[in-house]
Design a protein around this motif. Structure first.
Motif, PDB file in Angstrom:
ATOM      1  N   ILE A 208      -3.943 -68.380  24.516  1.00  0.00           N
ATOM      2  CA  ILE A 208      -4.108 -66.943  24.364  1.00  0.00           C
ATOM      3  C   ILE A 208      -5.576 -66.540  24.481  1.00  0.00           C
ATOM      4  O   ILE A 208      -5.897 -65.468  24.990  1.00  0.00           O
ATOM      5  CB  ILE A 208      -3.474 -66.423  23.054  1.00  0.00           C
ATOM      6  CG1 ILE A 208      -3.199 -64.925  23.179  1.00  0.00           C
ATOM      7  CG2 ILE A 208      -4.314 -66.731  21.841  1.00  0.00           C
ATOM      8  CD1 ILE A 208      -2.351 -64.371  22.049  1.00  0.00           C
ATOM      9  N   GLU A 209      -6.438 -67.412  24.022  1.00  0.00           N
ATOM     10  CA  GLU A 209      -7.863 -67.108  24.143  1.00  0.00           C
ATOM     11  C   GLU A 209      -8.269 -67.133  25.612  1.00  0.00           C
ATOM     12  O   GLU A 209      -8.995 -66.258  26.096  1.00  0.00           O
ATOM     13  CB  GLU A 209      -8.695 -68.089  23.324  1.00  0.00           C
ATOM     14  CG  GLU A 209     -10.122 -67.628  23.153  1.00  0.00           C
ATOM     15  CD  GLU A 209     -10.841 -68.354  22.020  1.00  0.00           C
ATOM     16  OE1 GLU A 209     -11.879 -67.857  21.572  1.00  0.00           O
ATOM     17  OE2 GLU A 209     -10.347 -69.406  21.573  1.00  0.00           O
ATOM     18  N   ARG A 210      -7.774 -68.111  26.329  1.00  0.00           N
ATOM     19  CA  ARG A 210      -8.060 -68.204  27.772  1.00  0.00           C
ATOM     20  C   ARG A 210      -7.549 -66.931  28.467  1.00  0.00           C
ATOM     21  O   ARG A 210      -8.226 -66.349  29.293  1.00  0.00           O
ATOM     22  CB  ARG A 210      -7.375 -69.461  28.327  1.00  0.00           C
ATOM     23  CG  ARG A 210      -7.302 -69.569  29.813  1.00  0.00           C
ATOM     24  CD  ARG A 210      -8.435 -70.292  30.533  1.00  0.00           C
ATOM     25  NE  ARG A 210      -9.178 -71.274  29.840  1.00  0.00           N
ATOM     26  CZ  ARG A 210      -8.971 -72.604  29.919  1.00  0.00           C
ATOM     27  NH1 ARG A 210      -7.983 -73.090  30.609  1.00  0.00           N
ATOM     28  NH2 ARG A 210      -9.782 -73.443  29.317  1.00  0.00           N
ATOM     29  N   HIS A 211      -6.319 -66.549  28.114  1.00  0.00           N
ATOM     30  CA  HIS A 211      -5.699 -65.348  28.679  1.00  0.00           C
ATOM     31  C   HIS A 211      -6.569 -64.117  28.422  1.00  0.00           C
ATOM     32  O   HIS A 211      -6.849 -63.308  29.315  1.00  0.00           O
ATOM     33  CB  HIS A 211      -4.315 -65.155  28.052  1.00  0.00           C
ATOM     34  CG  HIS A 211      -3.655 -63.854  28.358  1.00  0.00           C
ATOM     35  ND1 HIS A 211      -3.310 -63.476  29.639  1.00  0.00           N
ATOM     36  CD2 HIS A 211      -3.249 -62.833  27.556  1.00  0.00           C
ATOM     37  CE1 HIS A 211      -2.728 -62.291  29.614  1.00  0.00           C
ATOM     38  NE2 HIS A 211      -2.693 -61.866  28.356  1.00  0.00           N
ATOM     39  N   ALA A 212      -7.022 -63.979  27.186  1.00  0.00           N
ATOM     40  CA  ALA A 212      -7.836 -62.815  26.833  1.00  0.00           C
ATOM     41  C   ALA A 212      -9.163 -62.836  27.587  1.00  0.00           C
ATOM     42  O   ALA A 212      -9.647 -61.794  28.045  1.00  0.00           O
ATOM     43  CB  ALA A 212      -8.069 -62.781  25.323  1.00  0.00           C
ATOM     44  N   LEU A 213      -9.744 -64.009  27.711  1.00  0.00           N
ATOM     45  CA  LEU A 213     -11.026 -64.094  28.402  1.00  0.00           C
ATOM     46  C   LEU A 213     -10.873 -63.902  29.911  1.00  0.00           C
ATOM     47  O   LEU A 213     -11.777 -63.386  30.568  1.00  0.00           O
ATOM     48  CB  LEU A 213     -11.712 -65.425  28.066  1.00  0.00           C
ATOM     49  CG  LEU A 213     -12.114 -65.557  26.589  1.00  0.00           C
ATOM     50  CD1 LEU A 213     -12.730 -66.911  26.290  1.00  0.00           C
ATOM     51  CD2 LEU A 213     -13.068 -64.436  26.165  1.00  0.00           C
ATOM     52  N   ASP A 214      -9.712 -64.289  30.446  1.00  0.00           N
ATOM     53  CA  ASP A 214      -9.429 -63.971  31.844  1.00  0.00           C
ATOM     54  C   ASP A 214      -9.338 -62.456  32.041  1.00  0.00           C
ATOM     55  O   ASP A 214      -9.897 -61.899  32.990  1.00  0.00           O
ATOM     56  CB  ASP A 214      -8.105 -64.621  32.275  1.00  0.00           C
ATOM     57  CG  ASP A 214      -8.253 -66.109  32.508  1.00  0.00           C
ATOM     58  OD1 ASP A 214      -7.208 -66.783  32.676  1.00  0.00           O
ATOM     59  OD2 ASP A 214      -9.402 -66.597  32.518  1.00  0.00           O
ATOM     60  N   SER A 215      -8.642 -61.786  31.126  1.00  0.00           N
ATOM     61  CA  SER A 215      -8.552 -60.328  31.189  1.00  0.00           C
ATOM     62  C   SER A 215      -9.943 -59.716  31.151  1.00  0.00           C
ATOM     63  O   SER A 215     -10.244 -58.785  31.897  1.00  0.00           O
ATOM     64  CB  SER A 215      -7.733 -59.786  30.014  1.00  0.00           C
ATOM     65  OG  SER A 215      -6.413 -60.231  30.083  1.00  0.00           O
ATOM     66  N   LYS A 216     -10.766 -60.277  30.297  1.00  0.00           N
ATOM     67  CA  LYS A 216     -12.139 -59.762  30.192  1.00  0.00           C
ATOM     68  C   LYS A 216     -12.856 -59.903  31.532  1.00  0.00           C
ATOM     69  O   LYS A 216     -13.476 -58.961  32.022  1.00  0.00           O
ATOM     70  CB  LYS A 216     -12.877 -60.549  29.110  1.00  0.00           C
ATOM     71  CG  LYS A 216     -14.398 -60.418  29.146  1.00  0.00           C
ATOM     72  CD  LYS A 216     -15.058 -61.413  28.189  1.00  0.00           C
ATOM     73  CE  LYS A 216     -16.545 -61.566  28.457  1.00  0.00           C
ATOM     74  NZ  LYS A 216     -17.191 -62.590  27.644  1.00  0.00           N
ATOM     75  N   ALA A 217     -12.756 -61.075  32.118  1.00  0.00           N
ATOM     76  CA  ALA A 217     -13.452 -61.319  33.379  1.00  0.00           C
ATOM     77  C   ALA A 217     -12.965 -60.363  34.461  1.00  0.00           C
ATOM     78  O   ALA A 217     -13.750 -59.787  35.221  1.00  0.00           O
ATOM     79  CB  ALA A 217     -13.260 -62.775  33.804  1.00  0.00           C
ATOM     80  N   ARG A 218     -11.661 -60.171  34.504  1.00  0.00           N
ATOM     81  CA  ARG A 218     -11.106 -59.280  35.527  1.00  0.00           C
ATOM     82  C   ARG A 218     -11.567 -57.848  35.313  1.00  0.00           C
ATOM     83  O   ARG A 218     -11.974 -57.157  36.250  1.00  0.00           O
ATOM     84  CB  ARG A 218      -9.576 -59.322  35.512  1.00  0.00           C
ATOM     85  CG  ARG A 218      -9.000 -60.607  36.107  1.00  0.00           C
ATOM     86  CD  ARG A 218      -7.523 -60.421  36.422  1.00  0.00           C
ATOM     87  NE  ARG A 218      -6.749 -60.091  35.247  1.00  0.00           N
ATOM     88  CZ  ARG A 218      -6.168 -60.989  34.449  1.00  0.00           C
ATOM     89  NH1 ARG A 218      -6.300 -62.276  34.686  1.00  0.00           N
ATOM     90  NH2 ARG A 218      -5.463 -60.579  33.425  1.00  0.00           N
ATOM     91  N   MET A 219     -11.499 -57.421  34.081  1.00  0.00           N
ATOM     92  CA  MET A 219     -11.862 -56.033  33.801  1.00  0.00           C
ATOM     93  C   MET A 219     -13.339 -55.783  34.090  1.00  0.00           C
ATOM     94  O   MET A 219     -13.699 -54.761  34.672  1.00  0.00           O
ATOM     95  CB  MET A 219     -11.549 -55.671  32.346  1.00  0.00           C
ATOM     96  CG  MET A 219     -11.765 -54.213  32.048  1.00  0.00           C
ATOM     97  SD  MET A 219     -11.258 -53.752  30.378  1.00  0.00           S
ATOM     98  CE  MET A 219      -9.549 -53.274  30.638  1.00  0.00           C
ATOM     99  N   LEU A 220     -14.167 -56.725  33.693  1.00  0.00           N
ATOM    100  CA  LEU A 220     -15.595 -56.542  33.919  1.00  0.00           C
ATOM    101  C   LEU A 220     -15.937 -56.628  35.399  1.00  0.00           C
ATOM    102  O   LEU A 220     -16.805 -55.911  35.884  1.00  0.00           O
ATOM    103  CB  LEU A 220     -16.392 -57.576  33.116  1.00  0.00           C
ATOM    104  CG  LEU A 220     -16.317 -57.392  31.605  1.00  0.00           C
ATOM    105  CD1 LEU A 220     -17.178 -58.427  30.889  1.00  0.00           C
ATOM    106  CD2 LEU A 220     -16.769 -55.988  31.207  1.00  0.00           C
ATOM    107  N   ALA A 221     -15.225 -57.479  36.118  1.00  0.00           N
ATOM    108  CA  ALA A 221     -15.463 -57.580  37.562  1.00  0.00           C
ATOM    109  C   ALA A 221     -15.118 -56.267  38.249  1.00  0.00           C
ATOM    110  O   ALA A 221     -15.843 -55.772  39.109  1.00  0.00           O
ATOM    111  CB  ALA A 221     -14.640 -58.721  38.154  1.00  0.00           C
ATOM    112  N   ARG A 222     -14.016 -55.668  37.783  1.00  0.00           N
ATOM    113  CA  ARG A 222     -13.615 -54.391  38.365  1.00  0.00           C
ATOM    114  C   ARG A 222     -14.606 -53.299  38.042  1.00  0.00           C
ATOM    115  O   ARG A 222     -14.957 -52.491  38.898  1.00  0.00           O
ATOM    116  CB  ARG A 222     -12.231 -53.986  37.840  1.00  0.00           C
ATOM    117  CG  ARG A 222     -11.197 -54.932  38.335  1.00  0.00           C
ATOM    118  CD  ARG A 222      -9.825 -54.570  37.889  1.00  0.00           C
ATOM    119  NE  ARG A 222      -8.920 -55.362  38.679  1.00  0.00           N
ATOM    120  CZ  ARG A 222      -8.640 -55.067  39.935  1.00  0.00           C
ATOM    121  NH1 ARG A 222      -9.145 -53.998  40.497  1.00  0.00           N
ATOM    122  NH2 ARG A 222      -7.842 -55.839  40.619  1.00  0.00           N
ATOM    123  N   ALA A 223     -15.039 -53.265  36.815  1.00  0.00           N
ATOM    124  CA  ALA A 223     -16.008 -52.247  36.428  1.00  0.00           C
ATOM    125  C   ALA A 223     -17.284 -52.402  37.239  1.00  0.00           C
ATOM    126  O   ALA A 223     -17.894 -51.428  37.659  1.00  0.00           O
ATOM    127  CB  ALA A 223     -16.321 -52.357  34.932  1.00  0.00           C
TER     128      ALA A 223
END
Lengths: 229, 229
Positions: A208-223
DNA sequence: TGATTGTTGATTGTCAACAATATGCAATAA
DNA sequence: TTATTGCATATTGTTGACAATCAACAATCA
């Protein structure tokens, strides 16, 4: 004395106050996008619009300020707080840590009702994914995570988690509809839940931590792609 | 325009508001034990005592309520919140998780100034321990942990951590002077810092989480011994 | 005597008014 | 024309007043 309804009108009146209601209404407006990050809240206009005097409104402001959703500038007014990429990254990191704790605790207890509920939500997520319904998927995604965290049974944890989820909503809005986001995320939910059901606390926390950090990476990349500066 | 001091009187006046000052003062009173869990705060008396009108005081109440330090009952008043063993346990668990994240991040970055500061605090902790000065040890203990968390460089994390530390202060007060507590705790601090300095993120996280959970067990055992309930 | 009703005073909830501050625009000076 | 000053208005910060609610106590009833 009417006690047949979940809460009687009398009990409700005794519980609800104007500051409380105004706080909830403002929070709703912030979360649903009626109020955007950076917006200035005019006391007089808002008090008139909500049909209350400025006193309760100011009380609501203080609560929401402490909750991290508003910021005050003395003598200049109150604004919906803006969150930049750096703070968003911080929030994601902390959120991931809290989710990992929740998954660990949930894998240890595995309450049947909560597991069933999570499995149902997983099914609904798959439906939304099959229909490429981004909005619905996003809402269910939030619901899945919130349910998971709540099911861990630590109310302090749930409250902090929700606090952060609300705050991350202040980060610039992103398009949830991108089909590329959907597939990866769905698989991960299933895997996390399977680990929880298997009682593998450590692996569930890592997943779940990996999942959350993947979401973070994706969101920040998009921003970053939207606003390179 | 006087800009030689860290903050000019003008700038300070422009920044400080009565609700903000009252919030800080009430928080201080709660944390230093002037106000105890369960105490009722009388608006009229408190407003008179602080020399302000009830409006700013009510604003302060809302902020502190949101911060988890006060609770309101409509038409009956505001009380310093009480925390029982169950909630204390929840807070400890979350706190441990946050500290683990901080230690992990700190072991990855290892900023020299922060490390030096932590080492200095460790020395002071040893002094207080040698003198069996429980109060000083306790204060330094809090300082060490706060410094460590802050040094991780995640402000969201620091803020949440501090929020929890304040809340745990509402749990029934315990005797910090017990000599048996001191030795174990000092060794652990040293070990955690050594792992951070060595850059062993995973081990540092595990060590600090273990330390925090040990503190939880000790505190809860003591609370249980005082009030078997 | 215990239960119920009525009254009073204290406190909380909210509102409106006044003071203080900031902002925007017009007038004036350089 | 640009910069500065003056003024008016809108808004924020705070206070005091009034209405509503609650708790405590006294009086009355069964």
């Amino acid at each position: 004395m009417d006690t047949t309804s979940p809460e009687s009108p009398i009990a409700m009146l005794q519980r609800l106050s104007l500051p409380g209601l105004v706080t909830a209404e403002l929070e709703r407006m912030i979360l649903d996008g009626s109020l955007l990050p950076g917006d200035k809240l005019n006391e007089m206009a808002l008090a008139e619009r909500l049909g209350v005097s400025r006193g309760p409104l100011r009380e609501a402001f203080r609560a929401l300020e402490e909750a991290g959703l508003l910021r005050q500038e003395k003598n200049r007014g109150v604004f919906v707080r803006e969150i930049g990429a750096e703070e968003a990254a911080e929030i994601f990191d902390v959120r991931a840590s809290l989710e990992a704790l929740a998954a660990r605790q949930l894998a240890a207890t595995r309450p049947p009702a909560a597991i069933a509920h999570l499995q149902q939500l997983l099914g609904e997520l798959a439906d939304a994914h099959a229909q490429a319904d981004g909005d619905r998927y996003h809402a269910l995604n939030l619901k899945f995570h919130d349910t998971l965290v709540a099911a861990a049974g630590n109310r302090t944890l749930s409250a902090l988690y929700r606090r952060l989820v609300k705050q991350i909503g202040l980060f610039r809005r992103l398009n949830h509809r991108d089909p590329a986001v959907l597939g990866t995320s769905l698989d991960e939910h299933g895997r996390i839940l399977a680990l929880i059901i298997a009682g593998d606390s450590a692996a569930a926390a890592v997943a779940i931590e990996r999942h959350a950090l993947d979401s973070k990476a994706r969101m920040l990349a998009r921003a970053h792609a939207s606003h390179p500066a």
